[in-house]
Design a protein around this motif. Sequence first.
Motif, PDB file in Angstrom:
ATOM      1  N   LEU A 212      -6.642 -18.935  50.513  1.00 35.67           N
ATOM      2  CA  LEU A 212      -7.119 -19.107  51.881  1.00 35.67           C
ATOM      3  C   LEU A 212      -8.278 -18.132  52.108  1.00 35.67           C
ATOM      4  O   LEU A 212      -8.180 -16.960  51.749  1.00 35.67           O
ATOM      5  CB  LEU A 212      -5.990 -18.811  52.871  1.00 35.67           C
ATOM      6  CG  LEU A 212      -4.736 -19.687  52.725  1.00 35.67           C
ATOM      7  CD1 LEU A 212      -3.624 -19.202  53.649  1.00 35.67           C
ATOM      8  CD2 LEU A 212      -5.061 -21.142  53.017  1.00 35.67           C
ATOM      9  N   VAL A 213      -9.370 -18.632  52.690  1.00 30.91           N
ATOM     10  CA  VAL A 213     -10.539 -17.784  52.969  1.00 30.91           C
ATOM     11  C   VAL A 213     -10.602 -17.479  54.466  1.00 30.91           C
ATOM     12  O   VAL A 213     -10.712 -16.334  54.876  1.00 30.91           O
ATOM     13  CB  VAL A 213     -11.838 -18.481  52.516  1.00 30.91           C
ATOM     14  CG1 VAL A 213     -13.047 -17.621  52.839  1.00 30.91           C
ATOM     15  CG2 VAL A 213     -11.777 -18.790  51.010  1.00 30.91           C
ATOM     16  N   ASN A 214     -10.497 -18.506  55.292  1.00 29.71           N
ATOM     17  CA  ASN A 214     -10.545 -18.345  56.750  1.00 29.71           C
ATOM     18  C   ASN A 214      -9.139 -18.498  57.342  1.00 29.71           C
ATOM     19  O   ASN A 214      -8.271 -19.120  56.722  1.00 29.71           O
ATOM     20  CB  ASN A 214     -11.466 -19.405  57.362  1.00 29.71           C
ATOM     21  CG  ASN A 214     -12.833 -19.401  56.709  1.00 29.71           C
ATOM     22  OD1 ASN A 214     -13.510 -18.381  56.686  1.00 29.71           O
ATOM     23  ND2 ASN A 214     -13.217 -20.541  56.149  1.00 29.71           N
ATOM     24  N   ASP A 215      -8.944 -17.961  58.570  1.00 29.35           N
ATOM     25  CA  ASP A 215      -7.637 -18.062  59.225  1.00 29.35           C
ATOM     26  C   ASP A 215      -7.221 -19.508  59.486  1.00 29.35           C
ATOM     27  O   ASP A 215      -6.043 -19.803  59.659  1.00 29.35           O
ATOM     28  CB  ASP A 215      -7.652 -17.314  60.569  1.00 29.35           C
ATOM     29  CG  ASP A 215      -7.639 -15.812  60.357  1.00 29.35           C
ATOM     30  OD1 ASP A 215      -7.447 -15.385  59.200  1.00 29.35           O
ATOM     31  OD2 ASP A 215      -7.826 -15.080  61.346  1.00 29.35           O
ATOM     32  N   THR A 216      -8.218 -20.404  59.555  1.00 27.20           N
ATOM     33  CA  THR A 216      -7.922 -21.821  59.836  1.00 27.20           C
ATOM     34  C   THR A 216      -7.814 -22.648  58.549  1.00 27.20           C
ATOM     35  O   THR A 216      -7.728 -23.868  58.609  1.00 27.20           O
ATOM     36  CB  THR A 216      -9.019 -22.425  60.730  1.00 27.20           C
ATOM     37  OG1 THR A 216     -10.286 -22.146  60.134  1.00 27.20           O
ATOM     38  CG2 THR A 216      -8.970 -21.854  62.128  1.00 27.20           C
TER      39      THR A 216
ATOM     40  N   VAL B 178      -7.885 -26.732  58.693  1.00 32.95           N
ATOM     41  CA  VAL B 178      -6.885 -27.451  59.481  1.00 32.95           C
ATOM     42  C   VAL B 178      -7.512 -28.599  60.274  1.00 32.95           C
ATOM     43  O   VAL B 178      -6.874 -29.634  60.501  1.00 32.95           O
ATOM     44  CB  VAL B 178      -6.109 -26.491  60.410  1.00 32.95           C
ATOM     45  CG1 VAL B 178      -7.020 -25.869  61.467  1.00 32.95           C
ATOM     46  CG2 VAL B 178      -4.946 -27.220  61.074  1.00 32.95           C
ATOM     47  N   SER B 179      -8.791 -28.448  60.672  1.00 31.36           N
ATOM     48  CA  SER B 179      -9.404 -29.504  61.484  1.00 31.36           C
ATOM     49  C   SER B 179      -9.680 -30.754  60.659  1.00 31.36           C
ATOM     50  O   SER B 179     -10.073 -31.784  61.198  1.00 31.36           O
ATOM     51  CB  SER B 179     -10.680 -28.999  62.159  1.00 31.36           C
ATOM     52  OG  SER B 179     -11.627 -28.652  61.191  1.00 31.36           O
ATOM     53  N   SER B 180      -9.482 -30.695  59.328  1.00 26.12           N
ATOM     54  CA  SER B 180      -9.654 -31.878  58.482  1.00 26.12           C
ATOM     55  C   SER B 180      -8.365 -32.675  58.321  1.00 26.12           C
ATOM     56  O   SER B 180      -8.391 -33.796  57.820  1.00 26.12           O
ATOM     57  CB  SER B 180     -10.104 -31.458  57.073  1.00 26.12           C
ATOM     58  OG  SER B 180     -11.245 -30.664  57.137  1.00 26.12           O
ATOM     59  N   LEU B 181      -7.226 -32.084  58.705  1.00 28.42           N
ATOM     60  CA  LEU B 181      -5.938 -32.693  58.355  1.00 28.42           C
ATOM     61  C   LEU B 181      -5.468 -33.751  59.355  1.00 28.42           C
ATOM     62  O   LEU B 181      -5.563 -33.563  60.564  1.00 28.42           O
ATOM     63  CB  LEU B 181      -4.847 -31.619  58.272  1.00 28.42           C
ATOM     64  CG  LEU B 181      -5.006 -30.536  57.213  1.00 28.42           C
ATOM     65  CD1 LEU B 181      -3.762 -29.648  57.188  1.00 28.42           C
ATOM     66  CD2 LEU B 181      -5.264 -31.136  55.837  1.00 28.42           C
ATOM     67  N   ILE B 182      -4.939 -34.839  58.826  1.00 33.54           N
ATOM     68  CA  ILE B 182      -4.276 -35.863  59.633  1.00 33.54           C
ATOM     69  C   ILE B 182      -2.898 -36.081  59.021  1.00 33.54           C
ATOM     70  O   ILE B 182      -2.787 -36.348  57.820  1.00 33.54           O
ATOM     71  CB  ILE B 182      -5.076 -37.178  59.613  1.00 33.54           C
ATOM     72  CG1 ILE B 182      -6.422 -36.971  60.317  1.00 33.54           C
ATOM     73  CG2 ILE B 182      -4.281 -38.313  60.258  1.00 33.54           C
ATOM     74  CD1 ILE B 182      -7.428 -38.055  60.031  1.00 33.54           C
TER      75      ILE B 182
ATOM     76  N   VAL C 181      -0.498 -22.291  55.017  1.00 32.98           N
ATOM     77  CA  VAL C 181      -1.438 -22.349  56.142  1.00 32.98           C
ATOM     78  C   VAL C 181      -1.921 -20.944  56.498  1.00 32.98           C
ATOM     79  O   VAL C 181      -1.188 -19.965  56.339  1.00 32.98           O
ATOM     80  CB  VAL C 181      -0.800 -23.005  57.394  1.00 32.98           C
ATOM     81  CG1 VAL C 181      -0.386 -24.436  57.094  1.00 32.98           C
ATOM     82  CG2 VAL C 181       0.373 -22.206  57.906  1.00 32.98           C
ATOM     83  N   GLY C 182      -3.159 -20.856  56.996  1.00 37.58           N
ATOM     84  CA  GLY C 182      -3.724 -19.579  57.437  1.00 37.58           C
ATOM     85  C   GLY C 182      -3.097 -19.126  58.750  1.00 37.58           C
ATOM     86  O   GLY C 182      -2.406 -19.898  59.432  1.00 37.58           O
ATOM     87  N   LYS C 183      -3.399 -17.864  59.113  1.00 40.99           N
ATOM     88  CA  LYS C 183      -2.789 -17.256  60.314  1.00 40.99           C
ATOM     89  C   LYS C 183      -3.115 -18.020  61.596  1.00 40.99           C
ATOM     90  O   LYS C 183      -2.348 -18.019  62.553  1.00 40.99           O
ATOM     91  CB  LYS C 183      -3.309 -15.817  60.476  1.00 40.99           C
ATOM     92  CG  LYS C 183      -2.669 -14.833  59.513  1.00 40.99           C
ATOM     93  CD  LYS C 183      -3.091 -13.396  59.854  1.00 40.99           C
ATOM     94  CE  LYS C 183      -4.570 -13.209  59.622  1.00 40.99           C
ATOM     95  NZ  LYS C 183      -5.001 -11.900  59.189  1.00 40.99           N
ATOM     96  N   GLY C 184      -4.291 -18.646  61.632  1.00 39.99           N
ATOM     97  CA  GLY C 184      -4.710 -19.318  62.861  1.00 39.99           C
ATOM     98  C   GLY C 184      -4.340 -20.786  62.928  1.00 39.99           C
ATOM     99  O   GLY C 184      -4.802 -21.513  63.816  1.00 39.99           O
ATOM    100  N   VAL C 185      -3.508 -21.242  61.993  1.00 38.59           N
ATOM    101  CA  VAL C 185      -3.183 -22.671  61.942  1.00 38.59           C
ATOM    102  C   VAL C 185      -1.931 -22.963  62.760  1.00 38.59           C
ATOM    103  O   VAL C 185      -0.901 -22.321  62.588  1.00 38.59           O
ATOM    104  CB  VAL C 185      -2.965 -23.126  60.480  1.00 38.59           C
ATOM    105  CG1 VAL C 185      -2.410 -24.545  60.437  1.00 38.59           C
ATOM    106  CG2 VAL C 185      -4.268 -23.037  59.707  1.00 38.59           C
ATOM    107  N   GLN C 186      -2.053 -23.944  63.660  1.00 44.28           N
ATOM    108  CA  GLN C 186      -0.888 -24.403  64.415  1.00 44.28           C
ATOM    109  C   GLN C 186      -0.700 -25.890  64.176  1.00 44.28           C
ATOM    110  O   GLN C 186      -1.657 -26.607  63.919  1.00 44.28           O
ATOM    111  CB  GLN C 186      -1.098 -24.161  65.910  1.00 44.28           C
ATOM    112  CG  GLN C 186      -1.091 -22.686  66.254  1.00 44.28           C
ATOM    113  CD  GLN C 186      -1.280 -22.455  67.745  1.00 44.28           C
ATOM    114  OE1 GLN C 186      -1.834 -23.299  68.441  1.00 44.28           O
ATOM    115  NE2 GLN C 186      -0.830 -21.312  68.227  1.00 44.28           N
TER     116      GLN C 186
END
Length: 348
Positions: A29-33, A136-140, A79-84
């Motif tokens: 993981l590179v970014n929190d998302t 995360v914004s790529s996931l469905i 998942v990264g820290k910022g993923v919900q």
Amino acid sequence: MKAAILDKYDTALAGPEYVKMDEVPEPRLVNDTDVLVRIGGAGVCRTDLHVIEGIWRQKVDVKLPYIMGHENAGWVEEVGKGVQGFKKGDPVICHPLISNCHALEARRGHDMHVDGSEFPGINTNGGYAELLRTGVSSLIKLPQTLSPKDVAPQADAGLTAYHAAKKAAAHLSPGEKVVVIGVGGLGHIGIQVLSALCAADIIAIDRSDMALSLAKECGAHFTVKGDGKNEVEAVKALTDGKGAHAVIDFVGEGNAIDMGLAITRNNGAYYIVGYGGEIRISALDMITTEKRIIGNLVGNYTELVELMDLADRGKVHLATRHYKLSEANQALHDLHAGKVKGRAVLIP
Ligand code: ZN
């Protein structure tokens, strides 16, 4: 982890090994998302052959070696820290871009034109591997009816066909005519999407009888055998001599472009999806015919959500052929030789 690496270009696609199977470090993981996805299936696409040929070098900045594979689906691994909203084990399909979903272009739905996006498999490591890093914004999330290995190619091939067919459907009234040129991996999805979204008559053109029978199964009302000579007349005969209201060209090379423009009626629209050729039309012809020529690049996140909904309802079905990840070269060679029915999918 195991991965198929592109370590050199092959401009003639003549070599026995396009990619090298190798053991590489797992992505982090590179970014929190960011999210790591355990790959369940990675689609093998004609664009991969163009990547190997080096055609994309003029459009993207990528250093070899890297991992190919831009049509990915699987299960969330980390998942990264910022993923919900996502947890380990969730089945997902990945929109092909990792992009900033807060960018104005993204908010307007033009995901493919967001500056600074990463494109796994094109300009960063992709899914010909056991694990993929994405955002995360790529996931469905996938419904229970759909498994990653059966839908992976929808992430690009299906989405691109959907994007163009939805644009065309928005301007087609019942009884109008739409032509699909090329009934391959994208074209057979395009026909199903047109059937689901509009009540226009669908005319399919292909050189292969097998493809034309697939077109019929997918919902085409008429088929025209592509022989390089009689397609224009055959389509004119089906359209009161005027041509079709919309033409979607999934080939984009050889004689397809000239033929496609010739069978587009005045004030009609020609959607170009396939590539390799050149579009030539005089300014005078553009003015007098008022034909519209429309480019198509993949599709946005919401379109992939819509496509998964159609797949869940059984309205869009993708023909797939499964290979092991270790058979990546076999799959790519089979695609190059025209031996794959539907879409090839690599399974780790
Ligand atoms: Zn693709």
